[in-house]
Design a protein around this motif. Structure first.
Motif, mmCIF file in Angstrom:
data_model
loop_
_atom_site.group_PDB
_atom_site.id
_atom_site.type_symbol
_atom_site.label_atom_id
_atom_site.label_comp_id
_atom_site.label_asym_id
_atom_site.label_seq_id
_atom_site.Cartn_x
_atom_site.Cartn_y
_atom_site.Cartn_z
ATOM 1 N N VAL A 70 41.640 0.000 -38.896
ATOM 2 C CA VAL A 70 41.560 1.322 -38.308
ATOM 3 C C VAL A 70 40.127 1.835 -38.311
ATOM 4 O O VAL A 70 39.339 1.563 -39.235
ATOM 5 C CB VAL A 70 42.488 2.297 -39.057
ATOM 6 C CG1 VAL A 70 41.956 2.611 -40.446
ATOM 7 C CG2 VAL A 70 42.703 3.576 -38.260
ATOM 8 N N ASP A 71 39.790 2.572 -37.294
ATOM 9 C CA ASP A 71 38.502 3.248 -37.220
ATOM 10 C C ASP A 71 38.504 4.403 -38.213
ATOM 11 O O ASP A 71 39.385 5.273 -38.163
ATOM 12 C CB ASP A 71 38.309 3.773 -35.795
ATOM 13 C CG ASP A 71 36.942 4.420 -35.572
ATOM 14 O OD1 ASP A 71 36.230 4.699 -36.560
ATOM 15 O OD2 ASP A 71 36.606 4.670 -34.399
ATOM 16 N N PRO A 72 37.543 4.446 -39.144
ATOM 17 C CA PRO A 72 37.510 5.556 -40.118
ATOM 18 C C PRO A 72 37.454 6.924 -39.460
ATOM 19 O O PRO A 72 37.834 7.920 -40.079
ATOM 20 C CB PRO A 72 36.237 5.271 -40.927
ATOM 21 C CG PRO A 72 35.974 3.810 -40.749
ATOM 22 C CD PRO A 72 36.459 3.471 -39.377
ATOM 23 N N ALA A 73 36.985 6.986 -38.210
ATOM 24 C CA ALA A 73 36.887 8.270 -37.518
ATOM 25 C C ALA A 73 38.256 8.869 -37.197
ATOM 26 O O ALA A 73 38.345 10.031 -36.783
ATOM 27 C CB ALA A 73 36.086 8.107 -36.228
ATOM 28 N N LEU A 74 39.344 8.099 -37.398
ATOM 29 C CA LEU A 74 40.683 8.632 -37.140
ATOM 30 C C LEU A 74 41.267 9.362 -38.341
ATOM 31 O O LEU A 74 42.336 9.966 -38.243
ATOM 32 C CB LEU A 74 41.629 7.493 -36.729
ATOM 33 C CG LEU A 74 41.364 6.846 -35.374
ATOM 34 C CD1 LEU A 74 42.407 5.781 -35.078
ATOM 35 C CD2 LEU A 74 41.338 7.887 -34.261
#
Length: 544
Positions: free
Chosen positions: A356-360
């Motif tokens: 997962v993208d940490p920005a989510l």
């Protein structure tokens, strides 16, 4: 001699009861002991993968009544809600256990996270260092119902995790014990029986003995391949070698299951479970498969060794039960499934597997939303996947704006499958279709509890692992909306029970009503979410 045999021989000692003479009479209507086993993170995929290799306890169960497509149909595919479903016959929307933990922004204490089996009213308790309690479980378990009908019923629950023991044993269990770091522990203030003291002494002795690397069976050898996960770390080639005295390594290996089964067997002997006029219940939750899945993934040499050990240890455990001569019935299932790490999945044909993208994370998205709306603080709380809460101190207009902005942001992200609002979930009818056909909203609805659930529920796309980095901590996990986390086996066995296999999808919630007749109880269908499954291969029916 196996690890389980070593621990058993030391923990049972002279407490072993004399075997009861074998009976030639027909199988009685009601067994004297029901053994409910949960194997944490034992997906249907793992059962399918290793079924042809097992020769011990799992092989025995596979000759019984087999439902290879059992579903934990809800979206909360985590340990606590899954275990709460197994012996209540109910989804999280009834049990109240929506996740391993949730956020209560209205609580007065500084730590707003509530552990699923915590008594947060105890002074000093928090979600990391908590006082274990069943207070949040809103449905009676099989054991609770059995004791309500026959108070002399004995209910024992043992587990490698507190949430496994408490959620399966319920509020009225006579003995509830779980792994506490170096041995088994129970509720604060609970008297420690000699059974636990003796088993802990045997476990301590075992921990003090070094564990050499386990030999890899031939069928495991194709899985013996190093997979880089970042930071110079690899998984896939582990053998569970352990230095003497390393309790942490013991607890994260097949040895932990052997210890849990040894304690279960000791309770059978000491309390003479199944050897009285009532039907007793023994609930056992085995955690090592979950530890291995998180630490090494589900498709490497480590998992192969774990399931080989589990099969052997279950076989030895059943041998102990056989030696008592009691009539016992077994059901084995899982609290949830699991998914392999994306680095190996990409090598094995799943091209879209990714981290997962940490920005989510809500902490990151909340800052973006706050900036757009001119808010001074981040209004969002929660994890990446599952429930997201909006700060209740804000006005209704502000909350509406935040909801709209957050939904719009998440829906534009390529790793997001869906984000549902509280209103959308509440408007979704109770699911009635076969569980593999449920929509994303229906899966969320079966998890939803108005006074605990978030204001939004986020579903990542399939094969997106909600762990941003594999270089530290867990490399793989579960908890998604998807069938690799929802689908688990359900296996019933009893001496004299004619085995058959039914591939049609069923639910884990069906276990309670299916066992009700054997347990000598009647469960009104409107009180649970499960449906009785006929366990008799013939014109008769085990459902009443």
């Amino acid at each position: 001699m196996s690890r389980l045999t070593l621990i058993l021989s030391a923990s049972l000692c002279a407490a072993v009861a004399s075997p009861v003479a074998a009976q030639e009479a027909p199988v009685p209507e009601r067994p004297r002991l029901i053994v409910a086993i949960a194997v944490d993170q034992f997906s249907a995929d793992l059962f399918d993968q290793y079924r042809s290799h097992v020769t011990g306890g799992l092989a025995r169960l596979a000759r019984g009544v087999v439902f290879p497509s059992g579903y934990q149909p809800h979206s909360a595919t985590e340990t606590c809600p899954g275990h709460a479903t197994i012996l209540t016959g109910s989804w999280p929307s009834r049990t109240g256990i929506i996740a391993n933990d949730w956020i209560d922004l209205d609580t007065a204490r500084e730590d707003k996270t509530v552990y699923c089996l915590e008594d947060e009213s105890v002074p000093g308790s928090n979600s990391d260092h908590y006082t274990v309690s069943p207070k949040h479980l809103r449905m009676p378990t099989l054991g609770d119902r059995m004791k309500a009908v026959a108070p002399a019923t004995r209910v024992v629950a043992v587990s490698g995790k507190d949430r496994g023991a408490v959620a399966m044993g319920g509020k009225g269990a006579d003995q509830t014990w779980w792994w506490g770091g170096k041995g088994f522990v129970g509720y604060v203030g609970a008297p420690v029986p000699n059974t636990v003291t003796r088993t802990n002494a045997a476990v301590t002795k075992r921990i003090a003995t070094a564990q050499p690397a386990l030999a890899l069976p031939a069928y495991c050898q194709p899985l013996d391949r190093a997979i880089p996960v970042g930071g110079g770390r690899t998984v896939g080639t582990g053998r569970f070698a352990r230095a003497a005295g390393n309790a942490s390594a013991f607890a994260n290996s097949p040895e932990k299951d052997a210890a849990t089964l040894a304690l279960a067997a000791a309770f059978v002997q000491d309390l003479q479970l199944g050897q009285r006029s009532t039907t007793d219940l023994l609930a056992v939750s085995l955690s090592a498969t979950d530890h291995v899945g998180h630490s090494y993934g589900t498709n490497g040499a480590e998992m192969c060794l774990q399931l080989t050990s589990l099969d052997r240890d279950l076989g030895n455990f059943f041998d102990v039960l056989d030696a008592t001569g009691i009539d016992y019935a077994v059901v084995l299932t899982a609290d949830h499934g699991g998914h392999d790490l994306p680095e190996r999945n990409r090598q094995l044909g799943i091209a879209d597997a990714q981290r997962v993208d940490p920005a989510l994370a809500p902490s990151a998205v909340g800052k973006i939303v706050a900036g757009k709306l001119g808010l001074a603080e981040n209004p969002l709380f929660g994890g990446t996947g599952g429930d997201i809460w909006i700060d209740p101190k804000l006005t209704s207009d502000q909350r509406a704006e935040i909801t709209a902005a957050t939904v719009a942001h998440y829906r534009a992200q390529p790793q997001v499958a869906a984000i549902l609002t509280r209103a959308e979930i509440e408007a979704t009818p109770r699911p009635t279709a076969s569980p593999e056909l449920w929509t994303v909203a229906e899966r969320a609805r079966a998890t939803y509890v108005p006074d605990r659930s978030g204001d939004l529920m986020l579903a990542l796309k399939p094969h997106v692992t909600p762990i941003p980095h594999g270089s530290r901590g867990s490399v793989a996990t579960h908890g998604s909306f998807w069938d690799y986390d929802r689908r688990v086996p359900i296996l019933f066995w009893r001496e004299g029970l004619v085995g058959f296999e039914q591939p049609v999808p069923v639910q884990v919630a069906d276990i309670l009503p299916s066992l009700a007749g054997w347990a000598g109880i009647t469960v009104p269908s409107n009180e649970i979410d499960g449906t009785c499954r006929d366990l008799i291969a013939g014109p008769q029916s085990s459902c009443r």
